[in-house]
Write a protein that holds these residues in place. Structure first.
Motif, PDB file in Angstrom:
ATOM      1  N   SER A 107       0.823  -1.224   0.000  1.00 18.65           N
ATOM      2  CA  SER A 107       0.000   0.000   0.000  1.00 18.65           C
ATOM      3  C   SER A 107       0.854   1.271   0.000  1.00 18.65           C
ATOM      4  O   SER A 107       0.574   2.192  -0.770  1.00 18.65           O
ATOM      5  CB  SER A 107      -0.995  -0.009   1.158  1.00 18.65           C
ATOM      6  N   PRO A 108       1.909   1.354   0.839  1.00 18.70           N
ATOM      7  CA  PRO A 108       2.773   2.548   0.757  1.00 18.70           C
ATOM      8  C   PRO A 108       3.417   2.718  -0.628  1.00 18.70           C
ATOM      9  O   PRO A 108       3.516   3.847  -1.120  1.00 18.70           O
ATOM     10  CB  PRO A 108       3.860   2.301   1.809  1.00 18.70           C
ATOM     11  N   VAL A 109       3.797   1.621  -1.265  1.00 23.07           N
ATOM     12  CA  VAL A 109       4.408   1.738  -2.603  1.00 23.07           C
ATOM     13  C   VAL A 109       3.359   2.243  -3.602  1.00 23.07           C
ATOM     14  O   VAL A 109       3.640   3.099  -4.445  1.00 23.07           O
ATOM     15  CB  VAL A 109       5.010   0.382  -3.068  1.00 23.07           C
ATOM     16  N   SER A 110       2.135   1.731  -3.464  1.00 24.83           N
ATOM     17  CA  SER A 110       1.126   2.110  -4.458  1.00 24.83           C
ATOM     18  C   SER A 110       0.535   3.506  -4.203  1.00 24.83           C
ATOM     19  O   SER A 110      -0.287   3.978  -4.971  1.00 24.83           O
ATOM     20  CB  SER A 110       0.031   1.045  -4.569  1.00 24.83           C
ATOM     21  N   LYS A 111       0.997   4.161  -3.144  1.00 21.06           N
ATOM     22  CA  LYS A 111       0.594   5.558  -2.909  1.00 21.06           C
ATOM     23  C   LYS A 111       1.384   6.522  -3.791  1.00 21.06           C
ATOM     24  O   LYS A 111       0.980   7.661  -3.989  1.00 21.06           O
ATOM     25  CB  LYS A 111       0.918   5.942  -1.451  1.00 21.06           C
TER      26      LYS A 111
END
Ligand code: DC
Length: 232
Positions: A107-111
């Motif tokens: 999720s942090p990467v896809s932000k």
């Protein structure tokens, strides 16, 4: 079933709702390609892990931006499973990207806006001119705002955690249900509240709550919809 044109079908929704299960079954039935957009974000996350671009949960964004050109993602048909496996720079990573270590960091990467931009381009490129079923978080809102059919899937979080737990246990992975429940809730929160392309229901999406539905019932539901609107 024969439909009157090559449809673009967008399936969005919360984590572990069974989006990919339904999308794959539907693509098979219609003889369309299936694109797992989440696998692409997972592949970039795995690349970050393998190349030490994440330390204590912090992503080295500058370095990732520089390295983005070196990340090549492919989907290659696996004759044994009759499904497409995800490849990162020529290596089959299908199993690795489903592990909790990747789920906890995806999720942090896809932000990151530059990651999304690159992957959205790839998603559109792969689908061009084809009948496609794609699942993700922003398919009906950003990737294909003009999709022929948009489904927004949801289910009770307890049911989702149990389904994901059963799936990982069947693959001999060591997991506990609390960890999975926390991961799902956390991803729902980050995915829904991020600045760029947050998970939200497109205005013209049809909601499917599958808490009490079997896989077959879900497939029948969407096939009925398609028959009603698009059968030639
Ligand atoms: O569908 P999935 O659970 O494999 O997706 C993994 C993560 O990737 C999800 O938590 C959010 C991100 N994702 C996204 O931001 N946009 C998409 N279209 C698909 C996935």
């Amino acid at each position: 079933m024969k439909v009157n044109k090559k449809l673009t079908i967008a399936i969005d929704g919360f984590s572990s709702c069974g989006k990919s299960t339904m999308a794959k079954a539907l693509a098979k039935k219609l003889n369309y390609i299936y694109v797992d957009s989440g696998a692409m974000y997972r592949a970039v996350t795995l690349y970050c892990i393998n190349n030490n671009l994440i330390s204590e949960g912090i992503i080295n964004e500058d370095l990732l931006k520089q390295k983005l050109d070196e990340i090549h993602i492919d989907f290659i048909h696996n004759a044994e499973t009759e499904q497409a496996d995800t490849f990162l720079n020529g290596k089959n990573i299908e199993e690795k990207i489903r592990q909790i270590e990747v789920s906890n960091l995806v999720s942090p990467v896809s932000k990151l806006a530059f990651v999304r931009e690159t992957l959205v381009d790839l998603q559109r490129k792969i689908s061009k001119g084809k009948g496609v079923v794609m699942d993700g978080r922003d398919i009906g809102t950003v990737v294909f705002p003009n999709a022929d059919l948009k489904i927004f899937m949801t289910a009770d979080v307890e049911i989702r955690a149990q389904r994901r737990y059963d799936e990982l246990i069947s693959k001999n992975q060591k997991v506990n249900i609390q960890e999975i429940r926390d991961n799902i809730s956390q991803r729902d929160f980050i995915d829904s509240n991020r600045e760029v392309s947050p998970l939200r229901q497109a205005e013209d999406a049809i909601v499917l709550d599958n808490t009490n539905l079997t896989r077959q019932e879900q497939l029948n539901w969407i096939l009925n919809l398609i028959e009603l609107h698009f059968q030639s």
